[in-house]
Design a protein around this motif. Sequence first.
Motif, mmCIF file in Angstrom:
data_model
loop_
_atom_site.group_PDB
_atom_site.id
_atom_site.type_symbol
_atom_site.label_atom_id
_atom_site.label_comp_id
_atom_site.label_asym_id
_atom_site.label_seq_id
_atom_site.Cartn_x
_atom_site.Cartn_y
_atom_site.Cartn_z
ATOM 1 N N GLU A 16 3.740 5.697 0.842
ATOM 2 C CA GLU A 16 4.418 4.790 -0.371
ATOM 3 C C GLU A 16 5.167 3.713 0.352
ATOM 4 O O GLU A 16 5.227 2.534 -0.387
ATOM 5 C CB GLU A 16 5.021 5.861 -1.229
ATOM 6 N N LEU A 17 6.017 4.014 1.399
ATOM 7 C CA LEU A 17 6.600 2.899 2.121
ATOM 8 C C LEU A 17 5.717 1.608 2.480
ATOM 9 O O LEU A 17 6.138 0.505 2.038
ATOM 10 C CB LEU A 17 7.803 3.392 2.920
ATOM 11 N N ARG A 18 4.696 2.224 3.071
ATOM 12 C CA ARG A 18 3.861 0.977 3.398
ATOM 13 C C ARG A 18 2.989 0.301 2.417
ATOM 14 O O ARG A 18 3.101 -0.914 2.574
ATOM 15 C CB ARG A 18 2.586 1.809 4.050
ATOM 16 N N ALA A 19 3.188 1.032 1.204
ATOM 17 C CA ALA A 19 2.101 0.014 0.358
ATOM 18 C C ALA A 19 3.361 -0.550 -0.359
ATOM 19 O O ALA A 19 2.878 -1.728 -0.923
ATOM 20 C CB ALA A 19 1.728 1.302 -0.781
ATOM 21 N N HIS A 20 4.299 -0.258 -0.578
ATOM 22 C CA HIS A 20 5.647 -1.171 -1.019
ATOM 23 C C HIS A 20 5.837 -2.403 -0.177
ATOM 24 O O HIS A 20 6.121 -3.636 -0.540
ATOM 25 C CB HIS A 20 6.787 -0.282 -1.340
ATOM 26 N N LEU A 21 5.875 -2.180 0.978
ATOM 27 C CA LEU A 21 5.976 -3.011 1.960
ATOM 28 C C LEU A 21 4.982 -4.521 1.799
ATOM 29 O O LEU A 21 5.427 -5.317 2.034
ATOM 30 C CB LEU A 21 6.557 -2.823 3.454
ATOM 31 N N ARG A 22 3.734 -3.826 1.863
ATOM 32 C CA ARG A 22 2.762 -4.702 1.803
ATOM 33 C C ARG A 22 2.901 -5.595 0.427
ATOM 34 O O ARG A 22 2.492 -6.660 0.509
ATOM 35 C CB ARG A 22 1.300 -4.097 1.697
ATOM 36 N N ALA A 23 3.319 -4.877 -0.690
ATOM 37 C CA ALA A 23 3.315 -5.520 -2.006
ATOM 38 C C ALA A 23 4.424 -6.842 -1.845
ATOM 39 O O ALA A 23 4.529 -7.876 -2.379
ATOM 40 C CB ALA A 23 3.693 -4.618 -2.861
ATOM 41 N N LEU A 24 5.465 -6.235 -1.092
ATOM 42 C CA LEU A 24 6.744 -7.297 -0.924
ATOM 43 C C LEU A 24 6.214 -8.467 -0.147
ATOM 44 O O LEU A 24 6.868 -9.719 -0.809
ATOM 45 C CB LEU A 24 8.147 -6.475 -0.360
ATOM 46 N N ALA A 25 5.390 -8.465 0.782
ATOM 47 C CA ALA A 25 4.845 -9.306 1.530
ATOM 48 C C ALA A 25 3.991 -10.431 0.826
ATOM 49 O O ALA A 25 4.144 -11.343 0.651
ATOM 50 C CB ALA A 25 4.250 -8.906 2.840
ATOM 51 N N VAL A 26 3.104 -9.549 -0.064
ATOM 52 C CA VAL A 26 2.235 -10.332 -0.966
ATOM 53 C C VAL A 26 3.116 -11.200 -1.916
ATOM 54 O O VAL A 26 2.732 -12.474 -2.225
ATOM 55 C CB VAL A 26 1.302 -9.394 -1.746
#
Length: 211
Positions: A16-26
């Motif tokens: 979940e952390l990985r998915a959230h960090l990818r979304a923040l970067a996008v």
Amino acid sequence: MDTVHTTATLLPDPAELRAHLRALAVLDQAICRDPRFSRYSFSTTWGPGTEAALMDNGSGDDFSVLFTPAGVLVRGFDHESEMSPYGTDDEQVWPGVIDEVPATLRPLLDDPAFVDEGLGAPRVTVCLWWETGGSAWRTGSGIAFPSGSPDPDGSGHLFRLLTDRSPEAVHAHFEEDYGRPVPLDTVRYVLAGHPLTPEAAHGLNPAALSD
């Protein structure tokens, strides 16, 4: 007092952390008028089998979250913290912060990106890890935090978008950071894991080119 121990209870599991960090970067790179100056980024080719989520606020504070086959390592640096290696008598990492990092993850802290040549020590004031097969975030257990600060290791402000992952918190951050309106519905859409469409990108940054 906010410390790494508080952060450890609020972070989600690695997936979940990985998915959230990818979304923040996008979101950040879409909102920023020049992606070269965005705060959040995500690299899928940081190293062999390693992905890296990075944050640099441009004012001396940064963090990295490294995803590897052995587990995940979270490293943060608050340049104003009393726990900074630059502020200690021996210019070493504050006692207890990284002493218990597993041997499988410890070499990640010696990446040249996180070590200043003049310091000779990792640039870190806060550290967490989750070994593959584990069930919780781990931290140094015997850290003596300096008194007098509500956020002694910087974890409170460094990881605030990781511990409060609500669309409202992310939306407020980007509006404040860039000083212009950001559509909350689009923030919700990206945080939910949907791909960024041209229409959504235009909503986040009307000045962006259509391509």
